[in-house]
Scaffold this active site. Structure first.
Site, PDB file in Angstrom:
ATOM      1  CB  CYS A 111       1.212  -8.785   6.444  1.00  0.00           C
ATOM      2  SG  CYS A 111       0.101  -7.861   7.533  1.00  0.00           S
ATOM      3  CG  HIS A 248      -0.760 -10.973   3.715  1.00  0.00           C
ATOM      4  ND1 HIS A 248      -1.259 -11.634   4.942  1.00  0.00           N
ATOM      5  CD2 HIS A 248      -1.121  -9.502   3.932  1.00  0.00           C
ATOM      6  CE1 HIS A 248      -1.628 -10.803   5.633  1.00  0.00           C
ATOM      7  NE2 HIS A 248      -1.536  -9.647   5.393  1.00  0.00           N
ATOM      8  CG  ASN A 278      -4.581  -9.679   7.789  1.00  0.00           C
ATOM      9  OD1 ASN A 278      -3.455 -10.291   8.019  1.00  0.00           O
ATOM     10  ND2 ASN A 278      -4.400  -8.271   7.081  1.00  0.00           N
TER      11      ASN A 278
END
Ligand code: ACO
Length: 321
Positions: A111, A248, A278
């Site tokens: 990520c 993020h 996500n």
């Protein structure tokens, strides 16, 4: 001299999957998912690949910047879910968009991947090796999610975002902070491929995401504010100077926890995870593109980008838009 984002783009698979749809597959509910994560839905690939989504996002970023693919000198794709071990997704994107003059390679920092790729491009450009770069974060996490594990399959989505950056004398990137802690790799992991060697006697790990959700939660809420403060100190700025924090998009509660620790107004932390889930390395550039297109980003604004994820890896970038 520094590096400035001149164009943004994004691409999401057509198929959207609601929380209600997931609740028909695993024992969960729309209410549980929204309350614990903020996620209302996600886009899921029905065949779109990492390279295809990245190529679409890259073309949009080039158009936004008024550039042609042939002008690109460096092409980076951040991904932890490429279809192929080789050729890398960046070379596949190069071929799809016709960026024949670029050096192309992938980078995997989960990520944090987009942020780390942006820093890599910054290093190449400020070293005088290249003048510009096209950087994508692209994931098809639906391929590596365990669709029977309700604690992870509700979190993730597929998509890609991209930015075109170039050498600049004003504005742009002011400071960078990057960290990794390999000793905590087991907190969030995913096996790779079946090992078929007749000489190999170990176990090959399943290609499915495994996560200790609580550990990830406390890691993010503790480390991200420190990295942001470190980046701001390097930039000679205070939290109050920042107009937007583009983080993020893992989880609404993580982002709110980070805002609280920084004593910053939650309204400065835009979120789109309600619709995208996500998307790992793609989440920051997808959100940047949304903010760019809806007019929220104005030249001169100080903004902070921050990524965090498996590895463990995390970091922050302070820039003037
Ligand atoms: N629906 C219903 N119940 C669920 C679900 C679900 N989807 N998932 C877990 N549960 C249950 C658990 O089984 C458990 O039940 P039990 O008490 O009977 O054992 C209960 O809910 C509580 O489980 P916890 O894991 O303690 O729930 P928690 O409140 O910690 O929430 C969550 C889980 C949302 C994953 C949380 O830990 C979290 O947000 N962690 C951060 C993880 C994250 O965002 N990861 C993203 C990937 S990493 C990254 O991008 C950096």
């Amino acid at each position: 001299m520094t590096v400035r984002i001149m164009g943004t783009g994004s691409a999401l698979p057509e198929r959207q999957v609601t929380n209600e749809e997931l609740a028909r597959m695993v024992d969960t509910s729309d209410e549980w998912i929204r309350e614990r994560t903020g996620i209302g839905g996600r886009h899921v690939s029905t065949g779109e690949t990492v390279a295809e989504l990245a190529a679409r996002a890259c073309m949009e970023a080039l158009t936004d910047a008024g550039k042609e693919a042939g002008q690109v000198e460096l092409l980076l794709v951040a991904t932890c879910s490429p279809e192929d071990a080789t050729p890398c997704a960046a070379c596949q994107v190069q071929d799809r968009i016709g960026a024949g003059n670029a050096l192309a390679f992938d980078l995997n920092a989960a990520c944090s991947g987009f942020l780390f790729a942006l820093h890599t491009a910054w290093a190449y450009i400020t070293a005088g090796i290249y003048n510009n770069a096209l950087i994508a974060g692209s994931e098809v996490l639906s391929k590596i999610v365990d669709w029977e594990d309700r604690s992870t399959c509700i979190l993730f989505g597929d998509g890609a975002g991209a930015v075109y950056v170039e050498k600049s004398e004003d504005g742009g990137i002011i400071s960078f902070v990057q960290h990794s802690d390999g000793s905590r790799g087991d907190v969030l992991s995913c096996g790779s491929r079946q090992i078929r060697s007749p000489y190999f006697s170990g176990d090959s790990r399943k290609m499915e995401i495994r996560m200790d959700g609580r550990e990830i939660f406390s890691f993010a809420v503790r480390q991200v504010p420190k990295a942001v403060e470190e980046g701001l100190e390097k930039a000679g700025l205070a939290v109050s100077d920042v107009e937007l924090f583009v983080l993020h998009q893992a989880n609404k509660r993580i982002i709110e926890g980070i805002a609280r620790r920084l004593s910053a107004d939650c309204e400065k932390f835009p979120m789109n995870l309600q619709k995208t889930g996500n998307t790992s390395s793609a989440s920051i550039p997808i959100l940047l593109d949304e903010l760019n297109r809806n007019g929220s980003l104005k030249r001169g604004m100080k903004i902070v980008l921050s990524g965090f994820g498996a590895g463990l890896t995390w970091g922050a970038c302070v820039l003037e838009w």
